[in-house]
Design an enzyme around this catalytic site. Structure first.
Site, PDB file in Angstrom:
ATOM      1  N   HIS A  27     -10.906  -0.087  -0.168  1.00  0.00           N
ATOM      2  CA  HIS A  27     -11.346   0.357   1.145  1.00  0.00           C
ATOM      3  C   HIS A  27     -10.089   0.705   1.937  1.00  0.00           C
ATOM      4  O   HIS A  27      -9.007   0.200   1.644  1.00  0.00           O
ATOM      5  CB  HIS A  27     -12.122  -0.779   1.821  1.00  0.00           C
ATOM      6  CG  HIS A  27     -12.860  -0.350   3.049  1.00  0.00           C
ATOM      7  ND1 HIS A  27     -12.239  -0.242   4.271  1.00  0.00           N
ATOM      8  CD2 HIS A  27     -14.158  -0.016   3.239  1.00  0.00           C
ATOM      9  CE1 HIS A  27     -13.128   0.144   5.170  1.00  0.00           C
ATOM     10  NE2 HIS A  27     -14.308   0.290   4.567  1.00  0.00           N
ATOM     11  N   TYR A  28     -10.211   1.528   2.943  1.00  0.00           N
ATOM     12  CA  TYR A  28      -9.032   1.905   3.721  1.00  0.00           C
ATOM     13  C   TYR A  28      -8.510   0.779   4.607  1.00  0.00           C
ATOM     14  O   TYR A  28      -7.385   0.834   5.092  1.00  0.00           O
ATOM     15  CB  TYR A  28      -9.303   3.164   4.561  1.00  0.00           C
ATOM     16  CG  TYR A  28     -10.374   2.993   5.616  1.00  0.00           C
ATOM     17  CD1 TYR A  28     -10.067   2.475   6.868  1.00  0.00           C
ATOM     18  CD2 TYR A  28     -11.694   3.354   5.353  1.00  0.00           C
ATOM     19  CE1 TYR A  28     -11.050   2.318   7.837  1.00  0.00           C
ATOM     20  CE2 TYR A  28     -12.681   3.199   6.311  1.00  0.00           C
ATOM     21  CZ  TYR A  28     -12.353   2.677   7.551  1.00  0.00           C
ATOM     22  OH  TYR A  28     -13.324   2.518   8.504  1.00  0.00           O
ATOM     23  N   ARG A  29      -9.301  -0.255   4.800  1.00  0.00           N
ATOM     24  CA  ARG A  29      -8.868  -1.369   5.649  1.00  0.00           C
ATOM     25  C   ARG A  29      -8.008  -2.352   4.870  1.00  0.00           C
ATOM     26  O   ARG A  29      -8.074  -2.431   3.642  1.00  0.00           O
ATOM     27  CB  ARG A  29     -10.077  -2.096   6.229  1.00  0.00           C
ATOM     28  CG  ARG A  29     -10.813  -1.257   7.242  1.00  0.00           C
ATOM     29  CD  ARG A  29     -11.823  -2.068   8.018  1.00  0.00           C
ATOM     30  NE  ARG A  29     -12.394  -1.242   9.071  1.00  0.00           N
ATOM     31  CZ  ARG A  29     -13.686  -1.081   9.272  1.00  0.00           C
ATOM     32  NH1 ARG A  29     -14.556  -1.705   8.504  1.00  0.00           N
ATOM     33  NH2 ARG A  29     -14.111  -0.316  10.250  1.00  0.00           N
TER      34      ARG A  29
ATOM     35  N   ARG B 215       0.833  -1.206   0.000  1.00  0.00           N
ATOM     36  CA  ARG B 215       0.000   0.000   0.000  1.00  0.00           C
ATOM     37  C   ARG B 215       0.871   1.260   0.000  1.00  0.00           C
ATOM     38  O   ARG B 215       0.539   2.243  -0.667  1.00  0.00           O
ATOM     39  CB  ARG B 215      -0.956  -0.014   1.189  1.00  0.00           C
ATOM     40  CG  ARG B 215      -1.966   1.109   1.112  1.00  0.00           C
ATOM     41  CD  ARG B 215      -3.137   0.887   2.060  1.00  0.00           C
ATOM     42  NE  ARG B 215      -4.351   1.125   1.317  1.00  0.00           N
ATOM     43  CZ  ARG B 215      -5.498   0.518   1.503  1.00  0.00           C
ATOM     44  NH1 ARG B 215      -5.625  -0.417   2.415  1.00  0.00           N
ATOM     45  NH2 ARG B 215      -6.544   0.825   0.782  1.00  0.00           N
TER      46      ARG B 215
END
Length: 181
Positions: free
Chosen positions: A128-130, A113
């Site tokens: 998604h941020y997760r 990431r």
């Protein structure tokens, strides 16, 4: 093929090093699973062309690993740049998940990431941020049930698609032996 917010997108990248400010992406691969970790599709495996100058920045470990796997040769021969790799990867992912629904899945996925933020921001923004980071579970098992670690061995080819397959298999192992779900 069914688009579902429950599907999981797994990504692995091979890089010239660990610092996204100094290093670049050499290869990216993608697999989509359903929520139960069954593989639905394997996406493109893309070697990204990098200059000899970028390749020369690799340390000995990266030179040896990526030369022995054939990745350096694939990178030199590749016609793909980062933008093309992102576009092809997104074209594949969009067939399986709506935007901003799938966490980014993999092993030490926070590292991938970081490189996406720097080098492939459109791809990073799709997720998604997760994260679903299998290495987090491994670190907990190492502390809480260390004997289990001997029961799962990875080949460690450092080839992106193989690494994803192993990450999925590793999470399946933890699911059945640790979570018992």
């Amino acid at each position: 093929m069914t688009v579902s917010a429950q599907n999981l997108v797994w990504i692995d990248m091979e890089m010239t090093g660990l610092d996204p400010e100094q290093n670049v992406v050499l290869e990216i691969a993608t697999i989509v699973t359903d929520k139960d970790l069954n593989v639905l599709a394997e996406g493109p495996v893309i070697a990204i062309h990098q200059s000899d100058e970028e390749l020369a920045k690799m340390d000995d470990w990266n030179v040896n690993t990526h030369t022995n796997s054939g990745l350096v040769a694939r990178v030199k021969a590749s016609q793909h740049d980062e933008a093309q790799a992102v576009a092809e990867t997104l074209d594949f992912i969009r067939q399986w998940v709506p935007e901003r629904t799938s966490p980014l899945c993999g092993n030490s996925i926070g590292q991938d990431r970081r490189f996406m933020v720097k080098h492939m921001s459109d791809l990073e923004a799709f997720f998604h941020y997760r994260n679903v980071d299998v290495s987090t579970i491994k670190e907990l098992v190492r502390r809480w049930q260390p004997a289990l670690l001997d029961q799962f061995k990875k080949s460690g080819t450092h080839q992106a698609l193989d690494d994803i397959r192993e990450s999925i298999a590793e999470l399946q192992f933890y699911r059945s032996h640790v979570f018992k779900i």
